[in-house]
Write a protein that holds these residues in place. Structure first.
Motif, PDB file in Angstrom:
ATOM      1  N   PRO A 249     -40.758  84.874  16.261  1.00  0.00           N
ATOM      2  CA  PRO A 249     -41.904  84.513  17.098  1.00  0.00           C
ATOM      3  C   PRO A 249     -41.547  84.201  18.546  1.00  0.00           C
ATOM      4  O   PRO A 249     -42.367  84.378  19.432  1.00  0.00           O
ATOM      5  N   LEU A 250     -40.313  83.747  18.809  1.00  0.00           N
ATOM      6  CA  LEU A 250     -39.958  83.378  20.176  1.00  0.00           C
ATOM      7  C   LEU A 250     -39.455  84.556  21.006  1.00  0.00           C
ATOM      8  O   LEU A 250     -40.069  84.926  21.997  1.00  0.00           O
TER       9      LEU A 250
ATOM     10  N   ARG B  28     -42.677  73.827  17.623  1.00  0.00           N
ATOM     11  CA  ARG B  28     -41.719  72.726  17.420  1.00  0.00           C
ATOM     12  C   ARG B  28     -42.289  71.709  16.426  1.00  0.00           C
ATOM     13  O   ARG B  28     -41.572  71.194  15.578  1.00  0.00           O
ATOM     14  N   LYS B  29     -43.594  71.418  16.515  1.00  0.00           N
ATOM     15  CA  LYS B  29     -44.226  70.469  15.595  1.00  0.00           C
ATOM     16  C   LYS B  29     -44.232  71.015  14.165  1.00  0.00           C
ATOM     17  O   LYS B  29     -44.034  70.272  13.213  1.00  0.00           O
ATOM     18  N   LYS B  30     -44.458  72.333  14.026  1.00  0.00           N
ATOM     19  CA  LYS B  30     -44.545  72.938  12.685  1.00  0.00           C
ATOM     20  C   LYS B  30     -43.199  73.019  11.988  1.00  0.00           C
ATOM     21  O   LYS B  30     -43.100  72.760  10.800  1.00  0.00           O
ATOM     22  N   VAL B  31     -42.169  73.458  12.736  1.00  0.00           N
ATOM     23  CA  VAL B  31     -40.872  73.706  12.084  1.00  0.00           C
ATOM     24  C   VAL B  31     -39.760  72.741  12.490  1.00  0.00           C
ATOM     25  O   VAL B  31     -38.660  72.821  11.966  1.00  0.00           O
TER      26      VAL B  31
ATOM     27  N   ALA C 231     -34.339  77.281  29.995  1.00  0.00           N
ATOM     28  CA  ALA C 231     -34.562  75.927  30.511  1.00  0.00           C
ATOM     29  C   ALA C 231     -35.910  75.377  30.029  1.00  0.00           C
ATOM     30  O   ALA C 231     -36.000  74.207  29.638  1.00  0.00           O
ATOM     31  N   VAL C 232     -36.928  76.225  30.032  1.00  0.00           N
ATOM     32  CA  VAL C 232     -38.255  75.786  29.577  1.00  0.00           C
ATOM     33  C   VAL C 232     -38.251  75.501  28.078  1.00  0.00           C
ATOM     34  O   VAL C 232     -38.804  74.495  27.631  1.00  0.00           O
ATOM     35  N   LEU C 233     -37.613  76.382  27.297  1.00  0.00           N
ATOM     36  CA  LEU C 233     -37.531  76.157  25.849  1.00  0.00           C
ATOM     37  C   LEU C 233     -36.817  74.845  25.547  1.00  0.00           C
ATOM     38  O   LEU C 233     -37.231  74.090  24.679  1.00  0.00           O
ATOM     39  N   LYS C 234     -35.733  74.596  26.269  1.00  0.00           N
ATOM     40  CA  LYS C 234     -34.942  73.382  26.057  1.00  0.00           C
ATOM     41  C   LYS C 234     -35.712  72.119  26.441  1.00  0.00           C
ATOM     42  O   LYS C 234     -35.541  71.071  25.828  1.00  0.00           O
ATOM     43  N   SER C 235     -36.537  72.209  27.484  1.00  0.00           N
ATOM     44  CA  SER C 235     -37.203  70.996  27.979  1.00  0.00           C
ATOM     45  C   SER C 235     -38.727  71.063  27.861  1.00  0.00           C
ATOM     46  O   SER C 235     -39.430  70.460  28.669  1.00  0.00           O
ATOM     47  N   SER C 236     -39.230  71.780  26.866  1.00  0.00           N
ATOM     48  CA  SER C 236     -40.687  71.947  26.726  1.00  0.00           C
ATOM     49  C   SER C 236     -41.425  70.623  26.524  1.00  0.00           C
ATOM     50  O   SER C 236     -42.533  70.443  27.018  1.00  0.00           O
TER      51      SER C 236
ATOM     52  N   GLY D 154     -47.061  79.105  30.579  1.00  0.00           N
ATOM     53  CA  GLY D 154     -48.321  79.191  29.842  1.00  0.00           C
ATOM     54  C   GLY D 154     -48.123  79.151  28.337  1.00  0.00           C
ATOM     55  O   GLY D 154     -49.054  78.851  27.583  1.00  0.00           O
ATOM     56  N   SER D 155     -46.906  79.475  27.906  1.00  0.00           N
ATOM     57  CA  SER D 155     -46.596  79.475  26.470  1.00  0.00           C
ATOM     58  C   SER D 155     -46.152  78.109  25.960  1.00  0.00           C
ATOM     59  O   SER D 155     -45.907  77.957  24.764  1.00  0.00           O
ATOM     60  N   ILE D 156     -46.027  77.129  26.850  1.00  0.00           N
ATOM     61  CA  ILE D 156     -45.579  75.788  26.438  1.00  0.00           C
ATOM     62  C   ILE D 156     -46.428  75.221  25.293  1.00  0.00           C
ATOM     63  O   ILE D 156     -45.869  74.711  24.335  1.00  0.00           O
ATOM     64  N   PRO D 157     -47.773  75.348  25.355  1.00  0.00           N
ATOM     65  CA  PRO D 157     -48.553  74.830  24.214  1.00  0.00           C
ATOM     66  C   PRO D 157     -48.160  75.495  22.885  1.00  0.00           C
ATOM     67  O   PRO D 157     -48.085  74.820  21.862  1.00  0.00           O
ATOM     68  N   ILE D 158     -47.876  76.796  22.915  1.00  0.00           N
ATOM     69  CA  ILE D 158     -47.458  77.524  21.704  1.00  0.00           C
ATOM     70  C   ILE D 158     -46.094  77.030  21.249  1.00  0.00           C
ATOM     71  O   ILE D 158     -45.868  76.795  20.059  1.00  0.00           O
TER      72      ILE D 158
END
Length: 190
Positions: free
Chosen positions: A105-106, A31-34, A145-150, A22-26
């Motif tokens: 934040p993470l 990732r887009k911001k920084v 795994a999710v962070l790496k492949s978001s 559920g946090s993938i959009p965040i």
């Protein structure tokens, strides 16, 4: 000593509370911001925070004069509201948008936030500590795994798919909150 049922149940509770899917959009927004997300660092720090809280959380509560059952009941309320956020698609808790995608934040509060810490102590009143540690480590592996492949996950499921998954976990979380409340409220009155 190790109980697969306890590990699975504790793992599913933590998975639902951490809500990394559920946090993938965040995460995608960050990732887009920084530009870059430190997946390894965030995962390791979150794991250390959760395991440390598993051991010292109860001591901290005792210093303040709160028993685990009272904390678990309070935790049930937090989990209940997290579930309501997930199911209804509303935001009850508003936080400032993070400026960097580093540990703050993470690892905290996104992965090891208030809901996760509350859940860990609540789990301690129901499950054996080694099983909770294994559940935490398994969740951190999934988080990593999710962070790496978001990016890939976002493309695979799309916004609608992620929304459906979030709602399903919201319902599971709601059931967990009710069970946690029912289990611990009885011991408060005994």
């Amino acid at each position: 000593m190790f109980d697969l049922k306890q590990i699975f149940t504790a793992g599913m509770i933590l998975f639902a509370v951490i809500d990394i899917v559920g946090s993938i959009p965040i995460i995608v927004d960050l990732r887009k911001k920084v530009g870059h997300i430190q997946s390894e660092k965030a995962s390791i720090v979150a794991c250390i925070l959760m395991i440390a809280f598993l051991f010292v959380g109860e001591t901290i509560l005792n210093l303040i004069g709160i028993d685990v059952n009272s904390f678990a009941v309070a935790g049930a309320f937090i989990i209940f509201f997290l579930a309501m956020e997930m199911i209804l698609g509303i935001q009850l808790y508003k936080d400032d948008a993070p400026e960097t995608a580093a540990i703050v934040p993470l690892a905290f509060p996104l992965i090891a936030g208030a809901g996760t810490m509350t859940s860990i102590l609540s789990l301690k009143s129901e499950f054996d500590t080694p099983n909770i540690i294994v559940a935490i480590i398994l969740n951190i592996i999934v988080v990593y795994a999710v962070l790496k492949s978001s990016k890939k996950i976002e493309k695979l499921f799309g916004k609608q798919g992620i929304s459906v998954i979030r709602k399903i976990f919201g319902v599971i979380l709601l059931a967990i909150a009710v069970k946690l409340f029912a289990t611990n409220i009885q011991s408060l009155f005994n």
